[in-house]
Design a protein around this motif. Structure first.
Motif, PDB file in Angstrom:
ATOM      1  N   TYR A 164      -2.734   9.674   3.498  1.00  0.00           N
ATOM      2  CA  TYR A 164      -3.044   8.334   3.978  1.00  0.00           C
ATOM      3  C   TYR A 164      -3.577   7.452   2.865  1.00  0.00           C
ATOM      4  N   ASP A 165      -3.422   6.167   3.104  1.00  0.00           N
ATOM      5  CA  ASP A 165      -3.944   5.121   2.239  1.00  0.00           C
ATOM      6  C   ASP A 165      -4.980   4.378   3.083  1.00  0.00           C
ATOM      7  N   THR A 166      -6.188   4.241   2.574  1.00  0.00           N
ATOM      8  CA  THR A 166      -7.244   3.594   3.338  1.00  0.00           C
ATOM      9  C   THR A 166      -7.617   2.264   2.694  1.00  0.00           C
ATOM     10  N   TYR A 167      -7.899   1.275   3.531  1.00  0.00           N
ATOM     11  CA  TYR A 167      -8.231  -0.060   3.037  1.00  0.00           C
ATOM     12  C   TYR A 167      -9.128  -0.754   4.048  1.00  0.00           C
ATOM     13  N   THR A 168     -10.149  -1.430   3.535  1.00  0.00           N
ATOM     14  CA  THR A 168     -11.004  -2.264   4.369  1.00  0.00           C
ATOM     15  C   THR A 168     -10.730  -3.719   4.024  1.00  0.00           C
ATOM     16  N   PHE A 187       0.855  -1.186   0.000  1.00  0.00           N
ATOM     17  CA  PHE A 187       0.000   0.000   0.000  1.00  0.00           C
ATOM     18  C   PHE A 187       0.889   1.232   0.000  1.00  0.00           C
ATOM     19  N   GLU A 188       0.523   2.246  -0.769  1.00  0.00           N
ATOM     20  CA  GLU A 188       1.289   3.475  -0.711  1.00  0.00           C
ATOM     21  C   GLU A 188       0.383   4.662  -0.969  1.00  0.00           C
ATOM     22  N   ALA A 189       0.813   5.805  -0.492  1.00  0.00           N
ATOM     23  CA  ALA A 189       0.084   7.044  -0.738  1.00  0.00           C
ATOM     24  C   ALA A 189       1.093   8.177  -0.800  1.00  0.00           C
ATOM     25  N   GLU A 190       0.742   9.209  -1.528  1.00  0.00           N
ATOM     26  CA  GLU A 190       1.628  10.361  -1.701  1.00  0.00           C
ATOM     27  C   GLU A 190       0.794  11.627  -1.736  1.00  0.00           C
TER      28      GLU A 190
END
Lengths: 60, 140
Positions: free
Chosen positions: B45-49, B31-34
């Motif tokens: 942020y990187d969001t995941y369910t 997972f990544e976010a920029e």
């Protein structure tokens, strides 16, 4: 399968979330060996008002 | 009773740590976010369910915060990284750093099915920065 469906199913190996502006974000998914990249811009991800604004599948 | 020589061949055998083996099986997750517009107190942020019927194991996390202009390159870039549940306001993991950091979990952080998590980086410099957050693991 659409990108948003692959996200919800966990059917990916790599996910990137960028360009978050307010309640919209661009999500990119890829799965090793599949030869495709799924990119979509979604509003209110994981919320009841979730809406995919645009989407594309890129052959790699 | 069978007799004779077994007719088999293989290229070799190996021993793998579980995260490495899950990567080979295709269960690995990255997972990544920029975000290039982070001001003081803002977050990327990187969001995941985690899907129903699956469990996510987080084995490593990394984060970086860099200045957007060269004039700020010699300043400090304090930031705070978290694994955070936005629905329960639970901080599952937290670490600070100046410019970034990294953590590897010998005991993976377990995220159960149906749980929503954020991999989040909060910026604290007094100038605009670009922030990156990365997390890796496997899901079965």
């Amino acid at each position: 399968m659409r990108g948003i469906e692959k996200l919800k199913a966990g059917d990916f190996n790599h996910m990137s979330q960028v360009d978050r502006v307010g309640d919209e974000v661009t999500v990119t998914l890829s799965k090793r060996g599949e030869g495709k990249v799924y990119r979509f811009r979604v509003k209110d991800l994981y919320q009841p008002t979730e809406q995919v604004l645009e989407e594309e599948v890129i052959e790699v | 009773m069978a007799r004779g020589y077994p007719d088999f061949s293989f290229t070799g055998a190996g021993v793998y740590l579980m995260p490495e083996w899950k990567a080979k099986e295709g269960y690995d997750k990255d997972f990544e976010a920029e975000d290039a517009t982070l001001s003081f107190g803002q977050e990327v942020y990187d969001t995941y369910t985690v899907p129903v019927g699956k469990t996510l194991y987080i084995t490593q996390i990394g984060f970086a915060l860099i200045p957007n202009v060269v004039a700020n390159s010699e300043k400090e870039h304090w930031c705070l990284a978290q694994i955070y549940n936005p629905n329960t306001a639970e901080r599952i993991w937290i670490q600070g750093g100046n410019g970034g950091g990294w953590a590897s979990f010998t005991k993976p952080i377990v995220i159960k099915a149906g749980t929503t998590i954020w991999f989040v980086l909060i910026a604290y410099p007094d100038h605009t920065c670009t922030g990156f957050i990365y997390a890796g693991g496997y899901e079965i």
